[in-house]
Design a protein around this motif. Structure first.
Motif, PDB file in Angstrom:
ATOM      1  N   ILE A 251       2.451  -1.450  -8.409  1.00  0.00           N
ATOM      2  CA  ILE A 251       3.676  -1.035  -7.721  1.00  0.00           C
ATOM      3  C   ILE A 251       3.652   0.486  -7.646  1.00  0.00           C
TER       4      ILE A 251
ATOM      5  N   ASP B  46       0.892  -1.487 -13.128  1.00  0.00           N
ATOM      6  CA  ASP B  46       0.452  -2.862 -12.861  1.00  0.00           C
ATOM      7  C   ASP B  46       1.447  -3.832 -13.502  1.00  0.00           C
ATOM      8  N   TYR B  47       2.231  -4.526 -12.678  1.00  0.00           N
ATOM      9  CA  TYR B  47       3.249  -5.433 -13.210  1.00  0.00           C
ATOM     10  C   TYR B  47       2.626  -6.590 -13.984  1.00  0.00           C
ATOM     11  N   ASN B  48       1.504  -7.098 -13.519  1.00  0.00           N
ATOM     12  CA  ASN B  48       0.843  -8.187 -14.250  1.00  0.00           C
ATOM     13  C   ASN B  48       0.337  -7.707 -15.608  1.00  0.00           C
TER      14      ASN B  48
ATOM     15  N   GLU C 258      -5.166 -12.443 -14.127  1.00  0.00           N
ATOM     16  CA  GLU C 258      -4.424 -12.216 -12.900  1.00  0.00           C
ATOM     17  C   GLU C 258      -4.890 -10.920 -12.263  1.00  0.00           C
ATOM     18  N   SER C 259      -4.911 -10.937 -10.954  1.00  0.00           N
ATOM     19  CA  SER C 259      -5.299  -9.727 -10.233  1.00  0.00           C
ATOM     20  C   SER C 259      -4.242  -8.656 -10.443  1.00  0.00           C
ATOM     21  N   PRO C 260      -4.636  -7.393 -10.444  1.00  0.00           N
ATOM     22  CA  PRO C 260      -3.663  -6.310 -10.608  1.00  0.00           C
ATOM     23  C   PRO C 260      -2.563  -6.394  -9.540  1.00  0.00           C
ATOM     24  N   ARG C 261      -1.358  -6.082  -9.949  1.00  0.00           N
ATOM     25  CA  ARG C 261      -0.220  -6.033  -9.022  1.00  0.00           C
ATOM     26  C   ARG C 261       0.400  -4.644  -9.157  1.00  0.00           C
TER      27      ARG C 261
ATOM     28  N   GLU D 287       7.469  -2.957  -3.710  1.00  0.00           N
ATOM     29  CA  GLU D 287       6.072  -3.336  -3.537  1.00  0.00           C
ATOM     30  C   GLU D 287       5.706  -3.420  -2.058  1.00  0.00           C
TER      31      GLU D 287
ATOM     32  N   ASN E  75       4.061  -4.647   1.273  1.00  0.00           N
ATOM     33  CA  ASN E  75       3.667  -5.959   1.765  1.00  0.00           C
ATOM     34  C   ASN E  75       2.243  -5.921   2.310  1.00  0.00           C
TER      35      ASN E  75
ATOM     36  N   LEU F 248      10.310  -4.041  -8.174  1.00  0.00           N
ATOM     37  CA  LEU F 248       9.421  -4.999  -7.486  1.00  0.00           C
ATOM     38  C   LEU F 248       9.706  -5.062  -5.989  1.00  0.00           C
TER      39      LEU F 248
END
Length: 371
Positions: free
Chosen positions: A283, A330-332, A278-281, A369, A371, A366
């Motif tokens: 926050i 990174d949430y993922n 998964e791509s980094p998410r 985050e 947009n 979250l």
């Protein structure tokens, strides 16, 4: 107790149910695990009398049976708030537990309703007082009006005021997670061992556990106003079944804490798991960690103490040390770390979030985050 049936507000999410905890520091003099058992009501406070059954008497019989079974364990000391038909003020019930430096406080009651509602419920302290949960808290808390000096003892507390009930949650906040673990075990045992209907775990602002400085729960063993359930709870066999379920939950809780491991190892075949990249998410301004354990023991925050997991950190909360792995925005990435912790045997591992040094809800994190 009489309550108004409304849609149930279920407090517990699966993240909290599985929280790993441990009990407070063992007592120097006796080195025993201290359990305070509280039989609800008593004396001129009869509780509810659904179908002609007596809540105060049934609660006492179940409580004494729980205590008798627990006392067979040499590592456990049982203290009762009452062993006879006497009235004990709510604040004094908590004081008994605090003076004993107890490890657990368990208050046992019977429910009531104008319908044929049925089932068990176990409450932990909290502020989710909408709907029926507030009605439960209100009815239980109104017992203070039977006390001579209730205005002095409860500083103007009004059972009918949602604002008052929210205010009482602060003192026990550090113990809520531990209370949830015990509550879950009790309700599971009602279902699986006693074969009773469970209405689940709930959160309400209950005075009897507001000032207890240890994990505390209030157990409703069923509705006396339900024809079948009331008759069942009024029998010795029914009381013994319910007592056995509570006793076993307490013993399982203690065993889990002694071992400092979860009660259920996640049975996952790693070979069948397909990891997806998964791509980094990211926050911004938020740090995520995975809580893997909590204990009264202060352990070195080293990988070898936590089954090889890396980036271990430790935080003290009251008398409890909480242990985490990971440290990322990174949430993922943190979700991946949570899965790794579960595969390592920490089935109760859950994600926490920080904004600076302040812990915040993951959902709120979250929301920040971009947009």
């Amino acid at each position: 107790m009489q309550t108004t049936l409304k849609p149930t507000i279920v407090f517990l999410s699966f993240l909290f149910i599985s929280t790993l905890t441990s009990y407070t520091t063992l007592h120097a003099q006796e080195d025993k695990f201290v359990v305070v058992l509280d039989a609800g009501h008593g004396g001129h406070d009869s509780g509810n009398v659904g179908n002609g059954h007596s809540e105060k008497n049934i609660a006492l019989k179940v409580t004494l049976e729980v205590g008798k079974e627990l006392e067979k364990n040499p590592d456990i000391k049982v203290i009762y708030t009452r062993k006879t038909d006497v009235f004990i003020e709510l604040h004094e019930r908590a004081n008994i537990a605090n003076r004993a430096d107890a490890d657990l406080f368990v208050s046992i009651h019977c429910n009531a309703h104008s319908s044929q509602a049925s089932g068990t419920e176990t409450f932990v302290l909290g502020e989710k007082n909408t709907g029926r949960n507030f009605e439960v808290a209100k009815k239980e808390n109104e017992v203070i009006f039977l006390e001579d000096n209730y205005e002095e003892n409860y500083a103007g507390f009004d059972p009918s005021s949602p604002e008052s009930t929210v205010a009482i949650t602060i003192e026990q906040e550090v113990y809520v997670e531990q209370s949830i673990v015990l509550a879950r075990k009790i309700e599971d045992n009602f279902i699986n061992k006693a074969k009773r209907k469970s209405r689940g775990l709930k959160q309400a602002s209950l005075l009897v556990i507001r000032n207890t400085y240890m994990p505390s729960v209030l157990v409703e063993v069923g509705f006396l106003t339900n024809n079948s359930e009331g008759n069942y709870l009024n029998t010795k066999a029914g009381q013994s079944k319910m007592a056995s379920a509570i006793k076993t939950a307490i013993l399982d809780y203690k065993k889990e804490l002694d071992q400092n491991v979860g009660s259920h190892i996640l049975n996952v075949d790693a070979e069948t798991m397909v990891e997806t990249e998964e791509s980094p998410r990211i926050i911004e301004g938020v740090t995520f960690k995975v809580q893997i354990a909590a204990s009264s023991r202060e352990l070195e925050a080293k990988s070898y103490n936590f089954k090889g997991l890396s980036d271990i950190s430790r935080e003290k909360s009251g008398t409890i040390y909480k242990y985490y792995c990971g440290n990322t925005s990174d949430y993922n990435k943190v979700k991946q770390l949570q899965n790794e912790a579960k595969l390592a045997g920490y089935s109760g591992a859950f994600i926490v979030a920080y904004q600076g040094n302040k812990k915040i809800d993951v959902a709120d994190a979250l929301k920040t985050e971009s947009n």
